[in-house]
Design a protein around this motif. Structure first.
Motif, mmCIF file in Angstrom:
data_model
loop_
_atom_site.group_PDB
_atom_site.id
_atom_site.type_symbol
_atom_site.label_atom_id
_atom_site.label_comp_id
_atom_site.label_asym_id
_atom_site.label_seq_id
_atom_site.Cartn_x
_atom_site.Cartn_y
_atom_site.Cartn_z
ATOM 1 N N LEU A 115 0.881 -1.189 0.039
ATOM 2 C CA LEU A 115 -0.054 0.150 0.090
ATOM 3 C C LEU A 115 0.832 1.343 -0.077
ATOM 4 O O LEU A 115 1.966 1.253 0.886
ATOM 5 N N PHE A 116 0.674 2.260 -0.837
ATOM 6 C CA PHE A 116 1.311 3.392 -0.982
ATOM 7 C C PHE A 116 0.928 4.353 -0.125
ATOM 8 O O PHE A 116 -0.377 4.798 0.037
ATOM 9 N N PRO A 117 1.759 4.944 0.876
ATOM 10 C CA PRO A 117 1.406 6.003 1.853
ATOM 11 C C PRO A 117 0.858 7.343 0.985
ATOM 12 O O PRO A 117 1.150 7.481 -0.188
ATOM 13 N N HIS A 118 -0.218 7.833 1.669
ATOM 14 C CA HIS A 118 -0.739 9.016 0.776
ATOM 15 C C HIS A 118 0.426 10.083 0.414
ATOM 16 O O HIS A 118 0.190 10.855 -0.597
ATOM 17 N N THR A 119 1.350 10.168 1.308
ATOM 18 C CA THR A 119 2.524 11.410 0.829
ATOM 19 C C THR A 119 3.161 10.661 -0.344
ATOM 20 O O THR A 119 4.182 11.523 -0.748
ATOM 21 N N THR A 120 3.198 9.577 -0.794
ATOM 22 C CA THR A 120 3.819 9.324 -2.012
ATOM 23 C C THR A 120 3.396 10.402 -3.207
ATOM 24 O O THR A 120 4.304 10.221 -4.175
ATOM 25 N N TYR A 121 2.151 10.585 -3.267
ATOM 26 C CA TYR A 121 1.805 11.259 -4.562
ATOM 27 C C TYR A 121 2.246 12.854 -4.406
ATOM 28 O O TYR A 121 1.809 13.929 -4.984
ATOM 29 N N LYS A 122 2.982 13.036 -3.383
ATOM 30 C CA LYS A 122 3.671 14.511 -3.297
ATOM 31 C C LYS A 122 5.436 14.088 -2.999
ATOM 32 O O LYS A 122 5.960 15.239 -2.343
ATOM 33 N N SER A 123 5.817 13.001 -3.423
ATOM 34 C CA SER A 123 7.205 13.004 -3.189
ATOM 35 C C SER A 123 8.143 13.474 -4.270
ATOM 36 O O SER A 123 9.362 13.118 -4.239
ATOM 37 N N TYR A 124 7.808 14.320 -5.134
ATOM 38 C CA TYR A 124 8.670 14.724 -6.238
ATOM 39 C C TYR A 124 9.580 16.017 -5.587
ATOM 40 O O TYR A 124 8.901 16.422 -4.592
ATOM 41 N N PRO A 125 10.604 15.989 -5.983
ATOM 42 C CA PRO A 125 11.600 17.440 -5.514
ATOM 43 C C PRO A 125 10.679 18.491 -5.892
ATOM 44 O O PRO A 125 10.154 18.778 -6.986
ATOM 45 N N GLU A 126 10.638 19.624 -4.919
ATOM 46 C CA GLU A 126 9.873 20.808 -5.071
ATOM 47 C C GLU A 126 10.456 21.351 -6.074
ATOM 48 O O GLU A 126 9.683 22.148 -6.928
#
Length: 430
Positions: A50-61
């Protein structure tokens, strides 16, 4: 059919979807290999995947702040079932990027990014159609069947986001009578995501004491203008509601703007009981950071004449296509196609329960998700009754006291988040 047979068929279906998605989603394949998982033989086998919900903001800013859209494509591609091979020539803002992807069939949705960083989820037209159909089915199950005999009021502002517009258009097409209360038209802004990102960044800078006064003033001025437009929209609706107080009205709204609409009706001289139409309300989620009186729901229902039998409230999130509708007893019921997990705080293992109940971190596998892997670990702390519900439905039911771990003294850290984020960053660097 026996319970054992049902469970076996469920596991077979989960494994079939896993085998398909591991061939399509690069990060899932890497995670499965690292965990040594080649098949799903029990529900618990899915937990490490299962992917943590934070995975979908894991890109470098910097990919957003410096406009590195091709690299952002690669990041999104690593989490997607369909390859993100889209020309980004001429893209200047995150809104441009989302629009360009949408034109190629990648219906990216984003959170508001209150932490200063937005999440991006790749969805397909099938995802959108499934979600909209699920919404209509939920309303019909409640008894609010699609028939064009209602005044329809989409209370919130027009964000310009295509997913919001698709939902609004579906409700209008399914329920609005030909002479329905007119919806105000305004110039649709094209900077929704960019604006939310700027607000989040400024708020973070203000908290750190590093905000530029000119930037703060500009954001405050823009916010005041948007608030003025929202107030004008609500006053428009209030005026028309009072002219049609005895006719059926379907409200589609979050609670905060709906409560303000009720305040405007009161300011205009209306009182509870003045609206006599058998009105309906559809809403999801909570207050989204807004502060309202403890009895806000009761006051809304009294003013707008909404009975529980015409109130469609659900628990869901942007990672899911399906919704868990709320029953008359106030609990949320997990629909077919959605598998619920209650995990420990760190999201590493199933939580232990007692007396037929279990409390912990909510996680789901949505078998209908098409654009991504359907497994997600949320930031929500929930309490689940495994024995059935007082409403008579069998199976798991989620109590309404859902809270965010980030709102508690416990922080919202999921153990595997750093590992999966590292996988994703590796695909961007390649």
């Amino acid at each position: 059919m026996s319970t054992t047979t049902n469970q076996r068929e469920t596991i077979e279906a989960l494994d079939e979807r896993f085998q398909e998605r591991r061939r399509q989603v690069p990060v899932l394949a890497k995670r499965a290999d690292a965990e040594g998982i080649s098949a799903i033989r029990a529900k618990e086998d899915l937990v490490p995947l299962l992917f943590p919900h934070t995975t979908y903001k894991s890109y470098p800013e910097t990919l957003v702040s410096k406009g590195r859209w091709a690299q952002l494509n690669r990041w999104l591609d690593s989490l997607s079932t369909h390859r993100v091979d889209v020309d980004v020539t001429g893209v200047e803002t995150v809104d441009d990027w989302i629009e360009r992807l949408e034109s190629a069939g990648h219906l990216v949705t984003s959170s508001s990014g209150t932490s200063g960083k937005a999440s991006f989820l790749n969805k397909t037209r099938r995802d959108r159609e499934t979600s909209l159909r699920n919404m209509l089915d939920g309303l019909a199950d409640l008894g609010v069947v699609p028939e064009r005999t209602w005044h329809v009021i989409p209370v919130g502002p027009d964000t310009g986001v295509s997913a919001h517009q698709a939902t609004r258009d579906m409700i209008l097409d399914a329920y609005a009578r030909p002479d329905s209360i007119p919806v105000p038209t305004a110039e649709v802004r094209k900077d929704h995501y960019s604006y939310l990102s700027r607000v989040a960044v400024i708020r973070k800078a203000m908290a750190d004491g590093t905000a530029n006064p000119d930037d703060v003033a500009a954001i405050e001025a823009d916010g005041a203008n948007r608030q003025r437009q929202t107030e004008e929209r609500l006053r428009h609706f209030a005026e028309h509601i009072l002219k049609r107080r005895h006719e059926r009205i379907f409200f589609n709204s979050m609670f905060a703007p709906l409560f303000r609409l009720c305040e405007i009706l009161e300011e205009s001289g209306a009182a509870a009981g003045d609206l006599t139409g058998e009105n309906a309300l559809m809403t999801g989620g909570g207050l989204k950071g807004n502060t309202l009186p403890p009895d806000y729901q009761e006051r809304i229902f009294r003013m707008l004449n909404i009975s529980p039998s015409r109130f469609y409230h659900y628990y869901s999130m942007q990672e899911l296509n399906l919704r868990a509708p709320r029953c008359a007893e106030g609990r949320y019921h997990v629909p077919a196609g959605l598998t619920l997990f209650v995990l420990d705080k760190d999201g590493e293992a199933p939580a232990s329960g007692s007396d037929g109940e279990v409390e912990g971190r909510a996680a789901f596998f949505d078998s209908t998700v098409d654009g991504r892997w359907g497994g997600t670990i949320t930031g929500d702390k929930i309490r689940v009754d495994l024995r059935g519900c007082p409403c008579g439905r069998q199976g798991e039911s989620i109590h309404p006291d859902i809270v965010r771990y980030s709102d508690l003294r416990d922080d919202d850290k999921i153990a595997c988040a750093g590992t999966i984020d590292a996988y994703v960053r590796g695909f961007v660097a390649e």
